[in-house]
Design an enzyme around this catalytic site. Structure first.
Site, PDB file in Angstrom:
ATOM      1  N   CYS A   2      45.346  35.076  46.832  1.00  0.00           N
ATOM      2  CA  CYS A   2      45.745  33.994  45.942  1.00  0.00           C
ATOM      3  C   CYS A   2      45.142  32.725  46.520  1.00  0.00           C
ATOM      4  O   CYS A   2      44.758  32.700  47.685  1.00  0.00           O
ATOM      5  CB  CYS A   2      47.262  33.841  45.908  1.00  0.00           C
ATOM      6  SG  CYS A   2      48.104  35.312  45.319  1.00  0.00           S
ATOM      7  N   ARG A  27      39.764  33.675  44.235  1.00  0.00           N
ATOM      8  CA  ARG A  27      40.735  34.368  45.078  1.00  0.00           C
ATOM      9  C   ARG A  27      41.802  35.103  44.259  1.00  0.00           C
ATOM     10  O   ARG A  27      42.620  35.846  44.804  1.00  0.00           O
ATOM     11  CB  ARG A  27      41.437  33.371  46.006  1.00  0.00           C
ATOM     12  CG  ARG A  27      40.491  32.604  46.890  1.00  0.00           C
ATOM     13  CD  ARG A  27      41.251  31.611  47.733  1.00  0.00           C
ATOM     14  NE  ARG A  27      42.130  32.285  48.661  1.00  0.00           N
ATOM     15  CZ  ARG A  27      41.768  32.718  49.855  1.00  0.00           C
ATOM     16  NH1 ARG A  27      40.544  32.524  50.274  1.00  0.00           N
ATOM     17  NH2 ARG A  27      42.620  33.330  50.642  1.00  0.00           N
ATOM     18  N   TRP A  77      46.743  36.421  42.338  1.00  0.00           N
ATOM     19  CA  TRP A  77      46.285  37.795  42.198  1.00  0.00           C
ATOM     20  C   TRP A  77      47.524  38.641  42.463  1.00  0.00           C
ATOM     21  O   TRP A  77      48.012  38.712  43.589  1.00  0.00           O
ATOM     22  CB  TRP A  77      45.185  38.111  43.212  1.00  0.00           C
ATOM     23  CG  TRP A  77      44.569  39.451  43.061  1.00  0.00           C
ATOM     24  CD1 TRP A  77      43.592  39.805  42.182  1.00  0.00           C
ATOM     25  CD2 TRP A  77      44.856  40.625  43.828  1.00  0.00           C
ATOM     26  NE1 TRP A  77      43.257  41.127  42.348  1.00  0.00           N
ATOM     27  CE2 TRP A  77      44.017  41.663  43.342  1.00  0.00           C
ATOM     28  CE3 TRP A  77      45.747  40.917  44.871  1.00  0.00           C
ATOM     29  CZ2 TRP A  77      44.023  42.954  43.871  1.00  0.00           C
ATOM     30  CZ3 TRP A  77      45.760  42.199  45.392  1.00  0.00           C
ATOM     31  CH2 TRP A  77      44.913  43.200  44.893  1.00  0.00           C
ATOM     32  N   ASN A 101      50.298  32.561  49.548  1.00  0.00           N
ATOM     33  CA  ASN A 101      49.237  33.561  49.546  1.00  0.00           C
ATOM     34  C   ASN A 101      49.559  34.566  50.648  1.00  0.00           C
ATOM     35  O   ASN A 101      49.762  34.174  51.796  1.00  0.00           O
ATOM     36  CB  ASN A 101      47.888  32.864  49.843  1.00  0.00           C
ATOM     37  CG  ASN A 101      46.776  33.857  50.101  1.00  0.00           C
ATOM     38  OD1 ASN A 101      46.745  34.933  49.512  1.00  0.00           O
ATOM     39  ND2 ASN A 101      45.856  33.506  50.982  1.00  0.00           N
ATOM     40  N   GLY A 102      49.644  35.845  50.291  1.00  0.00           N
ATOM     41  CA  GLY A 102      49.966  36.864  51.298  1.00  0.00           C
ATOM     42  C   GLY A 102      51.020  37.809  50.768  1.00  0.00           C
ATOM     43  O   GLY A 102      51.266  37.862  49.554  1.00  0.00           O
ATOM     44  N   GLU A 484      25.855  50.513  47.973  1.00  0.00           N
ATOM     45  CA  GLU A 484      26.100  49.127  47.560  1.00  0.00           C
ATOM     46  C   GLU A 484      25.728  48.919  46.092  1.00  0.00           C
ATOM     47  O   GLU A 484      26.427  48.231  45.343  1.00  0.00           O
ATOM     48  CB  GLU A 484      25.310  48.180  48.473  1.00  0.00           C
ATOM     49  CG  GLU A 484      25.382  46.715  48.107  1.00  0.00           C
ATOM     50  CD  GLU A 484      26.796  46.143  48.035  1.00  0.00           C
ATOM     51  OE1 GLU A 484      27.747  46.798  48.464  1.00  0.00           O
ATOM     52  OE2 GLU A 484      26.935  45.027  47.498  1.00  0.00           O
ATOM     53  N   LYS A 488      28.225  47.602  43.167  1.00  0.00           N
ATOM     54  CA  LYS A 488      27.940  46.376  42.400  1.00  0.00           C
ATOM     55  C   LYS A 488      28.079  46.636  40.903  1.00  0.00           C
ATOM     56  O   LYS A 488      28.701  45.878  40.184  1.00  0.00           O
ATOM     57  CB  LYS A 488      26.528  45.900  42.748  1.00  0.00           C
ATOM     58  CG  LYS A 488      26.319  44.463  42.817  1.00  0.00           C
ATOM     59  CD  LYS A 488      26.732  43.781  44.107  1.00  0.00           C
ATOM     60  CE  LYS A 488      28.147  44.021  44.543  1.00  0.00           C
ATOM     61  NZ  LYS A 488      28.470  43.570  45.847  1.00  0.00           N
ATOM     62  N   GLU A 491      31.755  47.395  39.850  1.00  0.00           N
ATOM     63  CA  GLU A 491      32.645  46.250  40.095  1.00  0.00           C
ATOM     64  C   GLU A 491      32.622  45.239  38.945  1.00  0.00           C
ATOM     65  O   GLU A 491      33.669  44.738  38.546  1.00  0.00           O
ATOM     66  CB  GLU A 491      32.188  45.574  41.398  1.00  0.00           C
ATOM     67  CG  GLU A 491      33.060  44.436  41.878  1.00  0.00           C
ATOM     68  CD  GLU A 491      32.565  43.849  43.194  1.00  0.00           C
ATOM     69  OE1 GLU A 491      31.400  44.089  43.578  1.00  0.00           O
ATOM     70  OE2 GLU A 491      33.345  43.145  43.837  1.00  0.00           O
ATOM     71  N   HIS A 507      24.251  69.769  44.570  1.00  0.00           N
ATOM     72  CA  HIS A 507      25.340  70.568  45.138  1.00  0.00           C
ATOM     73  C   HIS A 507      26.655  70.320  44.409  1.00  0.00           C
ATOM     74  O   HIS A 507      27.722  70.360  45.025  1.00  0.00           O
ATOM     75  CB  HIS A 507      25.468  70.286  46.639  1.00  0.00           C
ATOM     76  CG  HIS A 507      24.273  70.728  47.422  1.00  0.00           C
ATOM     77  ND1 HIS A 507      23.974  72.056  47.649  1.00  0.00           N
ATOM     78  CD2 HIS A 507      23.263  70.022  47.977  1.00  0.00           C
ATOM     79  CE1 HIS A 507      22.846  72.148  48.336  1.00  0.00           C
ATOM     80  NE2 HIS A 507      22.387  70.924  48.548  1.00  0.00           N
ATOM     81  N   LYS A 606      38.361  37.827  45.379  1.00  0.00           N
ATOM     82  CA  LYS A 606      37.275  37.693  46.343  1.00  0.00           C
ATOM     83  C   LYS A 606      37.712  38.030  47.754  1.00  0.00           C
ATOM     84  O   LYS A 606      37.058  38.759  48.467  1.00  0.00           O
ATOM     85  CB  LYS A 606      36.755  36.257  46.284  1.00  0.00           C
ATOM     86  CG  LYS A 606      35.621  35.954  47.245  1.00  0.00           C
ATOM     87  CD  LYS A 606      34.348  36.553  46.734  1.00  0.00           C
ATOM     88  CE  LYS A 606      33.168  36.275  47.636  1.00  0.00           C
ATOM     89  NZ  LYS A 606      32.072  37.223  47.352  1.00  0.00           N
TER      90      LYS A 606
HETATM   91  O1  M6R Z   1      35.136  39.046  53.004  1.00  0.00           O
HETATM   92  P1  M6R Z   1      34.736  40.438  53.333  1.00  0.00           P
HETATM   93  O2  M6R Z   1      33.270  40.586  53.559  1.00  0.00           O
HETATM   94  O3  M6R Z   1      35.508  40.978  54.515  1.00  0.00           O
HETATM   95  O4  M6R Z   1      35.112  41.296  52.069  1.00  0.00           O
HETATM   96  C1  M6R Z   1      35.001  42.684  52.077  1.00  0.00           C
HETATM   97  C2  M6R Z   1      35.079  43.247  50.678  1.00  0.00           C
HETATM   98  O5  M6R Z   1      36.306  42.945  50.093  1.00  0.00           O
HETATM   99  C3  M6R Z   1      33.971  42.714  49.769  1.00  0.00           C
HETATM  100  O6  M6R Z   1      32.710  42.927  50.333  1.00  0.00           O
HETATM  101  C4  M6R Z   1      34.014  43.409  48.383  1.00  0.00           C
HETATM  102  O7  M6R Z   1      33.714  44.750  48.519  1.00  0.00           O
HETATM  103  C5  M6R Z   1      33.049  42.705  47.426  1.00  0.00           C
HETATM  104  N1  M6R Z   1      33.780  42.098  46.354  1.00  0.00           N
HETATM  105  C6  M6R Z   1      32.075  43.612  46.786  1.00  0.00           C
HETATM  106  O8  M6R Z   1      31.190  42.919  45.972  1.00  0.00           O
END
Ligand code: M6R
Length: 611
Positions: A2, A27, A77, A101-102, A484, A488, A491, A507, A606
């Protein structure tokens, strides 16, 4: 997960709170709210489900919103309770409102206690228990600072909290544990915020609030107290980032802007580490003798950062012939890892605040291992707690989907692998200088070339946008990248996508390939090309559509693909950089075609500061 903001000063608080919330929306963005003092110093909470625009629309019904000079705000969030007006922050009573936040893990226990004391609850959130506990303590102490300090002693979990008390108009209290919080001063007042970009429009003078410290913020300044209420003297720092970092500029989305920043970000990250033409990690306490002595090396991280570790593993093992294990932080922290002081643990994290990564770091330290943080956010928790830190200088990454942060993390992994190889005498100084030079000068150029031809990625995205499912395949380094690339696409486009080693598809997973399934194949390395081509034919024989991404100049039979995107020709070790940019652009343009909320995909946030 958050975002929180607070302002007290001579100017109207509400535009500043809303501005801050918009910047912090990355966030969390399922609801938003503020608590403000009116001109007559009464305290009002206003909140709304959905985006900040909904809150803004509601504010027009509150005359106090145009005259308030002090308030706190929150963008959420959801963790406890669905997104709704009631569950939105701030929470509290007419005496005290908080934003949080938390996660308060023992909220149920606190709630039972508070109910036994006559309190009633209206939301499903853990935060309401925290707010009412502060109110309860305030009733006992009649002092806001004492109320907060005694309430947090009862909290289990993580928090960054901003609080306002009706008895003290114009004052904001803030405290944190395991979640980020800064305080900042401008020419007209003072702020608290989860993150620096939220205040950059108004000031670049800030300070971090440390674990357990209480900040008391007024128009005239900020005072910091330790948990025993001793005042702590702390100087303001100058922000390394400027306000343009937190705006989209000429781009329609932060994600596209951040992809375009990759060449510069890479150069700016690598340049400070290079000395006499070679990577140098002395500032992180890592000379060659030490590097050579580590018995085991781990990379521990989450999501994209973990994927950068997978690439690091490949390069380190290839160049240095030293095993490097990559672990998902949320697994590592509970697996009782075999670690001691002869080992090294690298924590990669853009934010430096990811809860699982931070917990893994603390565990590694407890075991006596040397810990290295590879972090983008200056002064973040991982940066402060690790034994050594290497900063990636990507600037703020606002889009939820990580792009430039991944590229610079790769850059660090490469330099680390090169130096490790040198320390282990697997590479001589002239080779080390040559590779280093190539990485810092040629690789940004390779990425530029992809950016210049991004319309080709846009065309592929348009063609395959209606796929229900997609696969990303590759061998070796290209397989590491595939993980990755698949993340992407899923996501931000919500298309189901998976990564597979090219030779592994047959397989079992090949049964999922049908006529509308695009298979994106990365083939940057000439030595594995023939093997990958066989796998592509297997896909096409089942009706799947192959999009091949390979180096310009490779001889590729035309029956092995449906579409082709070229990487500029270069040393095969470096093709992963332009290939990563292609993967990011494909995800971006597919999501654009589908009309997705690219910078703020559903269900995500994020910075993941909860488990
Ligand atoms: O801030 P961080 O690099 O520790 O975050 C890790 C993941 O939450 C972050 O890389 C997440 O997978 C991304 N949103 C992917 O695009």
């Amino acid at each position: 997960m958050c975002g929180i903001i607070g302002y007290t000063g001579s100017e109207n608080a509400v535009p500043r709170l809303l501005e801050g919330l918009r910047t912090l929306e990355y966030r969390g963005y399922d609801s938003a709210g503020i608590a403000i003092f009116s001109e007559k110093n009464s305290l009002t909470g206003i909140k709304s489900k959905g985006r900040i625009e909904n809150l803004e629309a509601k504010l027009s019904y509150f005359p106090d919103a145009s005259v308030s000079h002090c308030g706190i705000g929150h963008t959420r969030w959801a963790t406890h309770g669905e997104p709704s007006d009631i569950n939105s922050h701030p929470h509290g009573t007419p005496r005290v409102y908080i934003v949080h936040n938390g996660i308060i893990e023992n909220y149920a226990e606190l709630k039972d206690f508070l109910i036994s004391q006559g309190y009633t609850f209206s939301s499903q959130t853990d935060t309401e228990a925290a707010a009412l506990m502060i109110d309860y303590c305030y009733n006992l102490t009649q002092n806001p600072a004492d109320a907060i300090l005694s309430a947090v002693k009862r909290f289990k979990g993580s928090y960054a909290i901003g609080a306002v008390f009706s008895s003290e108009p114009g004052k904001i209290y803030a405290i944190r544990k395991d979640n980020p919080l800064i305080a900042a001063i401008s020419s007209d007042g003072c702020f608290i915020a989860s993150d620096l970009p939220a205040v950059l429009k108004y000031t670049d003078n800030y300070m971090r609030i440390d674990e357990g410290e209480l900040a008391v913020v007024e128009q005239s300044g900020i005072k910091i107290y330790s948990p025993d209420k001793t005042e702590v003297k702390r100087d303001f720092k100058k922000a390394e980032w400027d306000v343009s970092c937190a705006t989209k500029g000429e781009y329609p989305h932060f994600m596209l802007k951040e992809i375009h920043e990759e060449p510069t970000a890479l150069f700016q990250t690598l340049y400070p580490i290079i000395s006499d033409g070679m990577p140098n990690f002395d500032s992180a306490g890592l000379n060659d003798t030490r590097l050579k002595k580590f018995k085991k090396i781990y990379v521990v991280a989450c999501g994209t950062a973990m994927h950068a570790g997978l690439v690091g593993k490949f390069i380190a093992e290839k160049m240095a012939r030293v095993p490097l294990e990559v672990e998902i932080a949320s697994e590592f922290r509970y697996k009782n890892p075999i670690l001691d002081k002869t080992d090294m643990v690298i924590i990669i994290s853009q934010s430096g605040e990811t809860a699982d990564s931070l917990a893994a770091l603390r565990l590694a330290k407890q075991c006596g291992a040397y810990t290295l943080g590879v972090v983008n956010v200056p002064g973040s928790s991982v940066a402060r707690e690790a034994d050594g830190v290497i900063y990636t200088h990507a600037g703020p990454e606002i889009a939820v989907a990580s792009t430039k942060a991944y590229t610079v993390q790769l850059g660090i992994m490469y330099l680390f692998a090169f130096r490790l190889a040198y320390a282990h005498e697997k590479m001589d100084s002239s080779q080390l200088r040559k590779y280093t030079q190539e990485l810092i000068t040629s690789v940004p150029e390779l990425i530029h070339k992809i950016l210049d031809t991004q319309s080709e990625c846009a065309a592929i995205s348009k063609k395959y946008k209606n796929a229900h499912s997609a696969f990303f395949i590759g061998r070796g380094l290209d397989y590491a990248l595939s993980s990755e690339a698949a993340l992407k696409l899923k996501e931000i486009s919500y298309i189901h996508s998976e990564a597979y080693a090219a030779g592994e598809l047959k397989h079992g997973t090949l049964s999922l390939v049908c006529e509308d399934t695009p298979v994106f194949a990365f083939a940057g390395c000439a030595d594995l090309l023939d093997k990958t081509i066989s796998n592509l034919r297997e896909v096409r024989a089942r009706g799947g559509k192959v999009v091949l991404i390979c180096q310009q100049g490779f001889q590729v039979p035309s029956d092995s693909y449906d579409d082709i995107l070229y990487l500029p020709s270069c040393d095969q070790m470096f093709t992963i950089f332009p290939a990563a940019t292609i993967a990011q652009l494909i995800a971006y343009y597919t999501s654009l075609e589908l009309g997705r909320d690219i910078d703020r995909p559903r269900n995500l946030a994020k910075s993941v500061t909860v488990e």
